[in-house]
Design an enzyme around this catalytic site. Structure first.
Site, PDB file in Angstrom:
ATOM      1  N   GLY A  36      -4.259   2.592   3.858  1.00 54.16           N
ATOM      2  CA  GLY A  36      -4.043   1.001   3.642  1.00 54.16           C
ATOM      3  C   GLY A  36      -3.139   0.484   4.544  1.00 54.16           C
ATOM      4  N   SER A  37      -1.935   1.239   5.343  1.00 47.24           N
ATOM      5  CA  SER A  37      -1.237   0.681   6.160  1.00 47.24           C
ATOM      6  C   SER A  37      -1.905   0.290   7.579  1.00 47.24           C
ATOM      7  CB  SER A  37      -0.106   1.871   6.437  1.00 47.24           C
ATOM      8  OG  SER A  37       0.889   1.585   5.489  1.00 47.24           O
ATOM      9  N   ASN A  92       2.739  -3.596  -5.704  1.00 45.07           N
ATOM     10  CA  ASN A  92       2.965  -2.417  -5.771  1.00 45.07           C
ATOM     11  C   ASN A  92       3.965  -1.784  -6.772  1.00 45.07           C
ATOM     12  OD1 ASN A  92       4.091  -3.465  -3.389  1.00 45.07           O
ATOM     13  ND2 ASN A  92       4.642  -1.124  -3.093  1.00 45.07           N
ATOM     14  N   HIS A 135      -6.202   7.420  -1.756  1.00 39.78           N
ATOM     15  CA  HIS A 135      -5.113   8.416  -2.593  1.00 39.78           C
ATOM     16  C   HIS A 135      -4.473   7.683  -3.600  1.00 39.78           C
ATOM     17  CE1 HIS A 135      -1.101   7.302  -1.255  1.00 39.78           C
ATOM     18  NE2 HIS A 135      -1.687   6.669  -0.118  1.00 39.78           N
ATOM     19  N   CYS A 188       7.421   4.120  -0.026  1.00 39.25           N
ATOM     20  CA  CYS A 188       7.331   3.937   1.501  1.00 39.25           C
ATOM     21  C   CYS A 188       9.064   3.626   1.625  1.00 39.25           C
ATOM     22  CB  CYS A 188       6.605   2.523   1.791  1.00 39.25           C
ATOM     23  SG  CYS A 188       4.887   3.115   1.724  1.00 39.25           S
TER      24      CYS A 188
END
EC number: 2.8.1.7
Length: 393
Positions: free
Chosen positions: A72-73, A152, A202, A326
């Site tokens: 995603g990043s 998130n 994931h 994160c």
């Protein structure tokens, strides 16, 4: 209870056994490079195309609009940096929100240092950005709007379709970070006016190290990784075939089970929220009560320090978090909680629990029973709580 209770599925999920089984042959038997001319390699190109088809179908997209990445990043970085570069002749202004994942926020900061302007929009107390605010921020030089599909940390689902309509009305590209939402709730890129979308394997019981960026056909966006001709010359590097196979299988499973999971997780989520609000005083539900991901529970507890809460839950075999994985280890309170108006001292006492299809009511009850005791214990050692209670008498 005597077993691990995992309530941090927003951070990562357990790889499904079916996913592992699907991946294994591509480490040993079908290990060839897809760019090779011989069959042990070239046959893997067909396998990749099949997974691309599975993912595209889940989004209502075309097969050749799916580009595999490392997660995603990377997808978020690609969407912002490559769009900025491709459209800089039109303008250098980007619109996003204050509650985005750091993959968006830090990329915005990177672009600002290189002469771009980024508008970070406020959200309301539930974490929702107003479509009217998005439209009001548009300028003649705006080239991209990027708003996450669902947050998130607090689980709030944004008005994506409406924002996409506004973007298209003004001829502006619209990107959404759907890392938390894809595979969890229905998404159709055409119906929701989405031009680019980021996802990560994931987060939906797939493997780590694999993701994709959906890029609508016709969107002029530059290559992100230079080298070979992989991913139709837009993202060089030998394809992660086992990861792609695992991601495709995870998406297949997620789509098949989505309706049942949404029903079950929403029921457990609302049950947990009701118990916490009834049984633990001086707490606050963070995020929208109904427009939220089915598996997300986020509370702030006054007079409690979040890290101590997590450590004591861990001692009881319960895995949870205070926010984004994160930013784990950061002493600063969540930027998301500050953006929805929480003062520092309350934001520090936050707890995020994210469920899975395997989470049981028994596990929720065990967790909340222990949570009550831990919060009471931590407050008993707080001078601020003691002073507060004296004032209540």
């Amino acid at each position: 209870m005597g077993k691990l209770i995992y309530l941090d599925n927003a951070a990562t999920t357990k790889t499904a056994p079916e996913v592992v089984e699907a991946m294994l042959p591509y480490f040993t038997e079908h290990f060839g490079n897809p760019s090779s001319v011989y069959s042990v390699g070239s046959s893997n190109k067909e396998v990749i195309t099949k997974q691309r088809e599975t993912i595209a179908k889940a989004l209502g997209a075309k097969t050749d609009e799916i580009y595999f990445t490392a997660g995603g990043s990377e997808s978020d970085n690609w969407a912002l940096k490559a769009t900025a570069e491709a459209y800089e002749s039109k303008g250098k202004h980007i619109i996003t929100t204050k509650i985005e994942h750091h993959a968006i926020l830090h990329t915005g900061e990177y672009l600002e240092k290189r002469g771009y302007e980024v508008t970070y929009l406020d959200v309301d107390e539930n974490g929702i950005v107003s479509p009217e605010a998005v439209e009001a921020a548009i300028r003649p030089d705006t080239i991209l709007i990027s708003v996450m599909f669902a947050n998130n940390e607090i689980g709030t689902i944004e008005p994506i379709k409406e924002i996409g309509e506004i973007a298209h009305k003004h001829g502006i590209l619209f990107h959404t970070d759907a890392v938390q939402a894809f595979g969890q709730v229905p998404i159709n890129v055409d119906e929701m006016n989405i031009d680019m979308l980021s996802s990560s394997g994931h987060k939906l019981n797939g493997p780590k190290g694999i993701g994709f960026l959906y890029i609508r056909k016709g969107v002029k966006i530059r290559s992100f990784v230079h080298g070979g001709a992989q991913e139709r010359k837009r993202r060089a590097g030998t394809e992660n075939v086992p990861g792609i196979v695992g991601f495709g299988k995870a998406v297949e499973l997620a789509v098949a089970s989505m309706d049942d999971r949404i029903r079950k997780e929403t029921e457990l989520r609302d049950y947990a929220i009701a118990r916490i609000e009834k049984e633990i005083p001086y707490c606050r539900l963070n995020g929208d009560r109904t427009r939220r991901l089915p598996n997300n529970i986020n509370f702030s507890f006054r007079f409690v320090e979040g890290e101590s809460l997590l450590i004591m839950l861990d001692m009881k075999g319960i895995c949870a978090s205070s926010g984004s994985a994160c930013t784990s280890g950061s002493l600063d309170p969540s930027h998301v909680l500050l953006a929805i108006g929480l003062p520092h001292e309350i934001a520090h006492g936050s707890l995020r629990m994210t469920l899975s299809a395997e989470t049981t009511k028994e596990e929720i009850d065990y967790t909340i029973d222990n949570l009550k005791e831990i919060v009471a214990h931590l407050r008993s050692m707080s001078p601020l709580y003691e002073d507060f209670m004296k004032k209540q008498k």
